[in-house]
Design a protein around this motif. Structure first.
Motif, PDB file in Angstrom:
ATOM      1  N   LYS A   6     -77.100 -78.125  45.990  1.00  0.00           N
ATOM      2  CA  LYS A   6     -76.718 -78.513  44.634  1.00  0.00           C
ATOM      3  C   LYS A   6     -75.315 -77.975  44.379  1.00  0.00           C
ATOM      4  CE  LYS A   6     -77.854 -76.309  40.868  1.00  0.00           C
ATOM      5  NZ  LYS A   6     -78.450 -75.702  39.709  1.00  0.00           N
ATOM      6  N   ILE A   7     -74.484 -78.824  43.810  1.00  0.00           N
ATOM      7  CA  ILE A   7     -73.145 -78.396  43.404  1.00  0.00           C
ATOM      8  C   ILE A   7     -73.047 -78.568  41.896  1.00  0.00           C
ATOM      9  CG2 ILE A   7     -70.672 -78.832  43.554  1.00  0.00           C
ATOM     10  CD1 ILE A   7     -71.053 -79.655  46.429  1.00  0.00           C
ATOM     11  N   ASN A   8     -72.697 -77.495  41.202  1.00  0.00           N
ATOM     12  CA  ASN A   8     -72.514 -77.499  39.743  1.00  0.00           C
ATOM     13  C   ASN A   8     -71.044 -77.677  39.402  1.00  0.00           C
ATOM     14  OD1 ASN A   8     -75.195 -77.043  38.997  1.00  0.00           O
ATOM     15  ND2 ASN A   8     -74.968 -74.847  39.166  1.00  0.00           N
ATOM     16  N   GLY A   9     -70.797 -78.000  38.160  1.00  0.00           N
ATOM     17  CA  GLY A   9     -69.433 -78.064  37.657  1.00  0.00           C
ATOM     18  C   GLY A   9     -68.757 -79.389  37.939  1.00  0.00           C
ATOM     19  N   ILE A  10     -69.535 -80.408  38.253  1.00  0.00           N
ATOM     20  CA  ILE A  10     -68.955 -81.732  38.488  1.00  0.00           C
ATOM     21  C   ILE A  10     -68.440 -82.258  37.150  1.00  0.00           C
ATOM     22  CG2 ILE A  10     -69.453 -84.096  39.227  1.00  0.00           C
ATOM     23  CD1 ILE A  10     -69.548 -81.963  41.498  1.00  0.00           C
ATOM     24  N   ASP A  21     -69.882 -87.099  49.182  1.00  0.00           N
ATOM     25  CA  ASP A  21     -69.425 -87.121  50.579  1.00  0.00           C
ATOM     26  C   ASP A  21     -70.046 -85.977  51.378  1.00  0.00           C
ATOM     27  OD1 ASP A  21     -67.892 -89.347  50.014  1.00  0.00           O
ATOM     28  OD2 ASP A  21     -65.990 -88.256  49.956  1.00  0.00           O
ATOM     29  N   ALA A  22     -70.339 -84.872  50.697  1.00  0.00           N
ATOM     30  CA  ALA A  22     -70.969 -83.725  51.357  1.00  0.00           C
ATOM     31  C   ALA A  22     -72.484 -83.894  51.444  1.00  0.00           C
ATOM     32  CB  ALA A  22     -70.628 -82.437  50.603  1.00  0.00           C
ATOM     33  N   ASP A  23     -72.981 -85.022  50.947  1.00  0.00           N
ATOM     34  CA  ASP A  23     -74.404 -85.365  51.023  1.00  0.00           C
ATOM     35  C   ASP A  23     -75.287 -84.343  50.317  1.00  0.00           C
ATOM     36  OD1 ASP A  23     -76.382 -87.199  51.712  1.00  0.00           O
ATOM     37  OD2 ASP A  23     -76.878 -86.115  53.549  1.00  0.00           O
ATOM     38  N   VAL A  24     -74.851 -83.908  49.130  1.00  0.00           N
ATOM     39  CA  VAL A  24     -75.673 -82.965  48.363  1.00  0.00           C
ATOM     40  C   VAL A  24     -76.887 -83.692  47.794  1.00  0.00           C
ATOM     41  CG1 VAL A  24     -73.709 -81.498  47.770  1.00  0.00           C
ATOM     42  CG2 VAL A  24     -74.428 -83.290  46.196  1.00  0.00           C
ATOM     43  N   ALA A  25     -77.947 -82.949  47.551  1.00  0.00           N
ATOM     44  CA  ALA A  25     -79.160 -83.517  46.973  1.00  0.00           C
ATOM     45  C   ALA A  25     -79.117 -83.491  45.451  1.00  0.00           C
ATOM     46  CB  ALA A  25     -80.383 -82.746  47.465  1.00  0.00           C
ATOM     47  N   PHE A  26     -78.406 -82.517  44.880  1.00  0.00           N
ATOM     48  CA  PHE A  26     -78.367 -82.316  43.431  1.00  0.00           C
ATOM     49  C   PHE A  26     -76.924 -82.176  42.970  1.00  0.00           C
ATOM     50  CE2 PHE A  26     -82.177 -80.406  45.179  1.00  0.00           C
ATOM     51  CZ  PHE A  26     -83.185 -80.953  44.397  1.00  0.00           C
ATOM     52  N   VAL A  27     -76.612 -82.831  41.848  1.00  0.00           N
ATOM     53  CA  VAL A  27     -75.291 -82.743  41.226  1.00  0.00           C
ATOM     54  C   VAL A  27     -75.490 -82.145  39.837  1.00  0.00           C
ATOM     55  CG1 VAL A  27     -73.393 -84.095  40.282  1.00  0.00           C
ATOM     56  CG2 VAL A  27     -74.320 -84.673  42.515  1.00  0.00           C
ATOM     57  N   GLY A  28     -74.781 -81.058  39.537  1.00  0.00           N
ATOM     58  CA  GLY A  28     -74.945 -80.366  38.262  1.00  0.00           C
ATOM     59  C   GLY A  28     -73.783 -80.583  37.316  1.00  0.00           C
ATOM     60  N   GLN A  56     -80.125 -86.425  42.685  1.00  0.00           N
ATOM     61  CA  GLN A  56     -80.763 -85.828  41.511  1.00  0.00           C
ATOM     62  C   GLN A  56     -79.683 -85.237  40.608  1.00  0.00           C
ATOM     63  OE1 GLN A  56     -84.269 -85.755  40.890  1.00  0.00           O
ATOM     64  NE2 GLN A  56     -84.076 -87.320  42.470  1.00  0.00           N
ATOM     65  N   LEU A  57     -79.751 -85.547  39.321  1.00  0.00           N
ATOM     66  CA  LEU A  57     -78.775 -85.063  38.356  1.00  0.00           C
ATOM     67  C   LEU A  57     -79.369 -83.905  37.570  1.00  0.00           C
ATOM     68  CD1 LEU A  57     -77.638 -88.564  37.120  1.00  0.00           C
ATOM     69  CD2 LEU A  57     -76.603 -87.163  38.916  1.00  0.00           C
ATOM     70  N   VAL A  58     -78.575 -82.839  37.407  1.00  0.00           N
ATOM     71  CA  VAL A  58     -79.043 -81.615  36.777  1.00  0.00           C
ATOM     72  C   VAL A  58     -78.082 -81.237  35.653  1.00  0.00           C
ATOM     73  CG1 VAL A  58     -79.541 -79.168  37.177  1.00  0.00           C
ATOM     74  CG2 VAL A  58     -79.990 -80.847  38.989  1.00  0.00           C
TER      75      VAL A  58
END
Length: 70
Positions: A6-10, A21-28, A56-58
């Motif tokens: 999961k990457i936060n701060g998008i 592009d990094a194929d994350v499962a969760f976007v925060g 998945q959106l968080v």
């Protein structure tokens, strides 16, 4: 076995694309005041519509009011 990331701060189309592009499962999306990562509900909605359906959106909140969560 891969670990879901999961990457936060998008908060820009470019940061969303980098996460995808990094194929994350969760976007925060950060909805509390943070100098470099806070996003408006409007922009978060636009970016959410651009994300693939499998992502998945968080929402990240700090002491939100009931109105902010609606």
């Amino acid at each position: 076995m891969p670990v879901p990331l999961k990457i936060n701060g998008i908060n820009t189309p470019g940061s969303l694309q980098a996460a995808l592009d990094a194929d994350v499962a969760f976007v925060g999306f950060t909805f509390y005041p943070h100098p470099s990562r806070q996003i408006s509900a409007h922009l978060a909605g636009e970016l959410a519509r651009a994300a693939p359906s499998h992502t998945q959106l968080v929402g990240v909140f700090a002491d939100p009011s009931d109105v902010e969560l609606e």
